[in-house]
Every structure is written in C-alpha cells, then in structure tokens.
Design a protein around this motif. Structure first.
Motif, PDB file in Angstrom:
ATOM      1  N   GLY A 109      -5.076 -19.852  42.420  1.00 36.77           N
ATOM      2  CA  GLY A 109      -6.156 -18.642  42.472  1.00 36.77           C
ATOM      3  C   GLY A 109      -7.412 -19.016  41.972  1.00 36.77           C
ATOM      4  O   GLY A 109      -8.156 -18.264  41.587  1.00 36.77           O
ATOM      5  N   ARG A 143      -6.942  -8.842  36.447  1.00 35.96           N
ATOM      6  CA  ARG A 143      -6.202  -8.144  37.781  1.00 35.96           C
ATOM      7  C   ARG A 143      -5.678  -6.789  37.358  1.00 35.96           C
ATOM      8  O   ARG A 143      -5.956  -5.842  38.360  1.00 35.96           O
ATOM      9  CB  ARG A 143      -4.829  -8.933  38.038  1.00 35.96           C
ATOM     10  N   ARG A 149     -10.392 -18.137  37.250  1.00 36.24           N
ATOM     11  CA  ARG A 149      -9.504 -17.543  37.954  1.00 36.24           C
ATOM     12  C   ARG A 149      -9.384 -15.984  37.015  1.00 36.24           C
ATOM     13  O   ARG A 149      -9.402 -16.006  35.768  1.00 36.24           O
ATOM     14  CB  ARG A 149      -8.076 -18.189  38.292  1.00 36.24           C
TER      15      ARG A 149
END
Length: 200
Positions: free
Chosen positions: A23, A75, A69
């Motif tokens: 990622g 997230r 990332r």
C-alpha cells in the motif's frame, strides 16, 4: 482542530494510489513530503524508512526515494469521513411512521432521554432508542432525520418537556411549532382540605 476537506482528499489520494507492495504511494502518484507532512505529523500517514524504501526498490526494480502509506488511524479517519459525508441510506421507513427532522441539539436531548431508560417514572416509548440510534444526517437540510410512530412522537415531546424545565425551552417550542405535539402533564386534582390540614 479537524482536518480540512483538502487533507481528507489527500488521504483519499494516498489510499487510491497506494499500488506499491503493502500500500505504499510514491512521488509518481503526485504526492510529496511537503504536502503529506501535516498528515505525517498527525499520525495519519507514515513515511517509509530507508530499509523499507530499499525493500520497495528491490521488489519494483526502480529507485524509491520516498513513499508514504496510511496508518491504521489514517484508514479509520478516511472511512469515518466517507460515512460522515455520505447521504443517509437504508431501508424505506415502515408504513405509518412519520419523518421528523431535528436540529443536532434536539437529537442531543433525545439521546439524554433514552439514556435514562429504566430510571425515569415515565421513560422513553418502546424502540425510541432504536429510532434515535438510526437517525441520519441530511446535509442539504442540515437536519437529523428520524422515523417514528405516534407513541414515540409523544415520548419525544416529553423529552423536550423535561429539557424545557431543566435547560432550554427551544427544542420543545420547535417541536410543537413544526409537528403540533406538546407534552401536557395531567393536572393534579384538588386535595381535600382535611388532607391538606388535618389539624385545622
């Protein structure tokens, strides 16, 4: 202070372009250390270490001078921001339910009210807590949307009655003006004089 829309968009770009192994998103994705710096300092994005860059270079066959990332927090923030911006979705309301649009402060009153379920003498109507939990924000109207039945409407009016006597009358006034529902306590009957003044 919350993240600006531009920084949320930057998180989204990192998520969308993180096609490297694990990622990672590199400079070729239109990102750089300057633009992502605030996200790094906020703990939402992590820069690759020298060892990680070397590993990426070995796997991709090209130099990787810099890469970032999303962290787990990054997230989660991105997922939450998507949900926050999304229009309300869900199953259509059941027949017989009324749509109610509330200010955030009115929903706060109802949340306090349902939190006292089991303690109040006249507590929330059946499933009012579920209706409050299912409320969804409608950005165009800047209101929270609920679907409730008649008993729940009357119970909401009681919540606003309690708020009127312990905080603000504004929620009760709004609810009465818009929906015509107002909690009216039953008047107490006159107490016979013999009960009020036994010695008299």
């Amino acid at each position: 202070m919350g993240l600006s829309g531009g920084r949320i968009a930057l998180l989204q770009r990192i998520a969308d372009t993180g096609h490297e192994p694990d990622g990672w998103a590199g400079p070729g994705s239109g990102l750089d250390a300057r633009s992502t710096g605030p996200l790094v300092r906020a703990g939402l994005v992590r820069e690759a270490s020298a060892a990680e860059r070397a590993g990426l270079a070995a796997r991709t066959g090209r130099p990787v001078p810099w890469a970032v990332r999303l962290t787990h927090d990054g997230r989660d923030v991105l997922l939450y921001a998507r949900r926050r911006a999304a229009p309300p979705v869900g199953a259509p309301p059941e027949p017989g339910l009324q749509k109610v649009a509330l200010h955030r402060c009115d929903l706060d009153v109802l949340e306090r009210f349902v939190a006292l379920d089991g303690e109040l003498h006249d507590g929330p109507a059946k499933d009012l807590g579920l209706a409050v939990e299912a409320a969804r924000f409608h950005p165009q109207s800047n209101r929270w949307i609920m679907y409730v039945d008649g008993a729940q409407m009357r119970s909401m009016a009681r919540a606003f009655y309690l708020e009127r006597h312990s905080g603000s009358a504004a929620p009760a006034n709004r609810f009465t003006r818009v929906y015509g529902v107002n909690h009216q306590p039953r008047p107490l009957g006159l107490v016979p004089r013999v009960e009020r003044d036994p010695a008299g």
